[in-house]
Design a protein around this motif. Sequence first.
Motif, short mmCIF file in Angstrom:
data_model
loop_
_atom_site.label_atom_id
_atom_site.label_comp_id
_atom_site.label_asym_id
_atom_site.label_seq_id
_atom_site.Cartn_x
_atom_site.Cartn_y
_atom_site.Cartn_z
N CYS A 1 9.30 -4.66 -9.47
CA CYS A 1 9.39 -3.17 -10.26
C CYS A 1 7.83 -2.98 -9.47
O CYS A 1 7.10 -1.67 -9.82
N ASP A 2 7.38 -3.64 -8.34
CA ASP A 2 5.42 -3.30 -7.71
C ASP A 2 5.83 -2.96 -6.64
O ASP A 2 5.06 -4.27 -5.71
N SER A 3 6.38 -2.80 -5.67
CA SER A 3 7.49 -3.17 -4.29
C SER A 3 5.69 -3.46 -3.32
O SER A 3 5.33 -3.90 -3.14
N ASP A 4 5.18 -2.18 -3.55
CA ASP A 4 4.01 -1.87 -2.57
C ASP A 4 3.15 -2.83 -2.52
O ASP A 4 2.14 -2.96 -2.27
N THR A 5 2.24 -3.58 -3.76
CA THR A 5 1.78 -4.02 -3.75
C THR A 5 2.47 -5.64 -3.72
O THR A 5 1.30 -5.97 -2.27
N SER A 6 3.54 -5.79 -3.75
CA SER A 6 4.00 -7.19 -3.15
C SER A 6 4.05 -6.80 -1.73
O SER A 6 3.60 -7.64 -0.88
N THR A 7 4.55 -5.87 -1.10
CA THR A 7 4.03 -5.53 0.68
C THR A 7 3.06 -5.54 0.97
O THR A 7 2.92 -5.93 1.96
N LYS A 8 2.18 -5.17 0.28
CA LYS A 8 0.77 -5.09 0.52
C LYS A 8 0.12 -6.47 1.39
O LYS A 8 -0.55 -6.87 1.63
N LEU A 9 0.53 -7.07 0.30
CA LEU A 9 0.38 -8.42 -0.74
C LEU A 9 0.65 -9.68 1.03
O LEU A 9 -0.11 -10.05 1.77
N GLY B 1 4.83 -12.17 -5.13
CA GLY B 1 6.61 -12.56 -5.29
C GLY B 1 7.32 -12.30 -6.65
O GLY B 1 8.38 -11.05 -6.89
N ALA B 2 6.46 -11.57 -8.07
CA ALA B 2 7.01 -11.98 -9.16
C ALA B 2 7.66 -9.99 -9.13
O ALA B 2 8.25 -9.73 -10.04
N HIS B 3 6.63 -9.62 -8.25
CA HIS B 3 6.76 -8.36 -8.60
C HIS B 3 6.90 -7.51 -7.58
O HIS B 3 7.38 -6.10 -7.50
N THR B 4 8.28 -7.97 -6.79
CA THR B 4 8.34 -7.70 -5.65
C THR B 4 9.13 -6.53 -5.90
O THR B 4 9.96 -5.56 -5.09
N LYS C 1 -2.80 -6.46 -10.27
CA LYS C 1 -2.86 -6.76 -11.08
C LYS C 1 -3.37 -6.21 -11.64
O LYS C 1 -2.58 -5.69 -12.59
N MET C 2 -4.35 -5.29 -12.22
CA MET C 2 -4.67 -4.26 -13.41
C MET C 2 -3.78 -2.77 -13.02
O MET C 2 -3.29 -2.20 -13.82
N GLU C 3 -3.05 -2.61 -11.93
CA GLU C 3 -2.01 -1.16 -11.92
C GLU C 3 -1.12 -2.04 -12.81
O GLU C 3 -0.51 -0.84 -13.51
N VAL C 4 0.02 -3.47 -12.19
CA VAL C 4 0.15 -3.36 -12.68
C VAL C 4 0.73 -4.10 -14.65
O VAL C 4 1.50 -4.38 -14.91
N ALA C 5 -0.71 -3.63 -14.73
CA ALA C 5 -0.71 -5.09 -16.01
C ALA C 5 0.08 -4.00 -17.25
O ALA C 5 0.35 -4.97 -18.05
N GLU C 6 0.52 -3.19 -17.31
CA GLU C 6 1.65 -2.42 -18.65
C GLU C 6 3.14 -2.99 -17.64
O GLU C 6 3.98 -3.21 -19.03
N LEU C 7 3.21 -3.12 -16.81
CA LEU C 7 4.71 -4.04 -16.84
C LEU C 7 4.68 -5.17 -16.94
O LEU C 7 5.91 -6.45 -16.87
N LYS D 1 8.65 -0.12 7.16
CA LYS D 1 9.24 1.33 7.38
C LYS D 1 8.59 1.78 6.53
O LYS D 1 8.73 3.47 6.71
N VAL D 2 7.89 1.54 5.51
CA VAL D 2 6.99 2.46 5.01
C VAL D 2 5.78 2.33 4.95
O VAL D 2 5.42 3.77 4.90
N PHE D 3 5.13 1.51 5.91
CA PHE D 3 3.57 1.90 5.85
C PHE D 3 3.29 1.67 7.45
O PHE D 3 2.43 2.00 7.98
#
Lengths: 142, 310
Positions: free
Chosen positions: B220-228, B215-218, A112-118, B264-266
């Motif tokens: 724009c920030d796939s790595d966070t979503s994948t880790k969760l 899910g909402a950031h799948t 959540k902190m890392e993507v705050a700008e998005l 694949k990634v991790f």
Amino acid sequence: MATPWEDIERAIEAPGQSPERLLALGEQILENWLEAKGFTPTEAKRESFRLLALHHQGAKDEPSFNACRETCRELAWHYNLLKDGGPEAGNAATRAMMVMVAKHLMLFVRGKMEVAELGEFCCSSRPIRALDKDELQTQARG
Amino acid sequence: MAEIINTMKRVAYYHGCALDGTGHGYNRSTRALAGALDLELEDVKNWNCCGAMETKNIDNEVQTYLSSRVLSIAANEMGHKKVMAPCNGCYHNLKKAEYDLGHKEKSREVVERISAKAGHEPYKAGQIEIIHAVDWIKESIGEEGIRERTKGKLKGLKVANYYGCMYTRPRHIFPGRDAGPGTESNFRPHFMDDILGAAGATNVDFPLKSACCGGAHTLCDSDTSTKLCINILQTAEAAGADVIATECPTCHAGLEMHQIRAEKVFGIKTNVKMIYFTQLLGIAMGLSHRKVGLQENVSDASSVLKAKGI
């Protein structure tokens, strides 16, 4: 002073962490969030847990932070399971679950902190930002 | 004025866009289940997008209008008093619109203005009850009814029930929850556990049942979503689950896709399978794997089920 995420992650995954340590790491995660937002982390407790008070503080005016409310409550619940002397006390599987829950809290807050700008991390809570502050606080208390 | 239909046995069905696409197995199994349980689903006519996330993040009131139009058609044109949405996103958005129209003058003004322009009757709060697929099954058939019909068919199968975040948050749009015995809980949801437990499954203690999957950031920030997602999958496995039962097409697709991406990634492999709760219940009712659309899932649970004799 914020604890580096790498240190928290390493500590969560270190073998043999005690329930007290995992709970303290949960608090550090929330302290990082609060400090990044410019708040002094509270020393108060809610339902006997500082962790829950910190979450409550972190969710003020930031309803999307409630997406980790149940994760915090699960962390407290597992602490109780391991500490109350009941059948789960000292149970390795319960301890492993507590580690996973602590890790999820770390991943959520860190992400959540890392993507705050998005934009908003949690889409589901976005609309209540449109409410006035009094109503928002009433809901947060509810 | 349409004839009034106020029964759980015959509900307006708002499947939304996801169940036409990635969640088609959920759509197929929900319809098959309705047939097997002698329940009737009447599709909302000429339906539109609920406003999902994209519209809501730009204009909250426009999202309220979009959801209100669906509610207006179900209530005013089709005469229904209950609309069932199996997708957590749709369900959440319809509930949010209901809340906004009951509490915010601005929402009412916008909905009345756009509805007039669009040429349909504006929806008014309280005209229809919005239910999820789990409510529909739980309240129309009940646990005893499921027990009688399934005869413990899911015995031996260990299930982690994953509800996702939009089923329980924010609390204020779900006023009927946590209201005593028999009601659903926002803190520890249990309706899916109750349904599958009644069909013979063993529900494992799963502490992340309503945790965020990113899910909402799948995109724009796939790595966070994948880790969760990895953590959810690994926790389900650590809890002893053979499968994760889902009730949301977005959660389901996220877990499926990130399970593949994680490897694949991790380089992290997990084996637990995802399956919609309607698919599991349909199979417990004697429907074939094909009839409930198991072949439409990315995560193929058929071998796990077959190994358990299901």
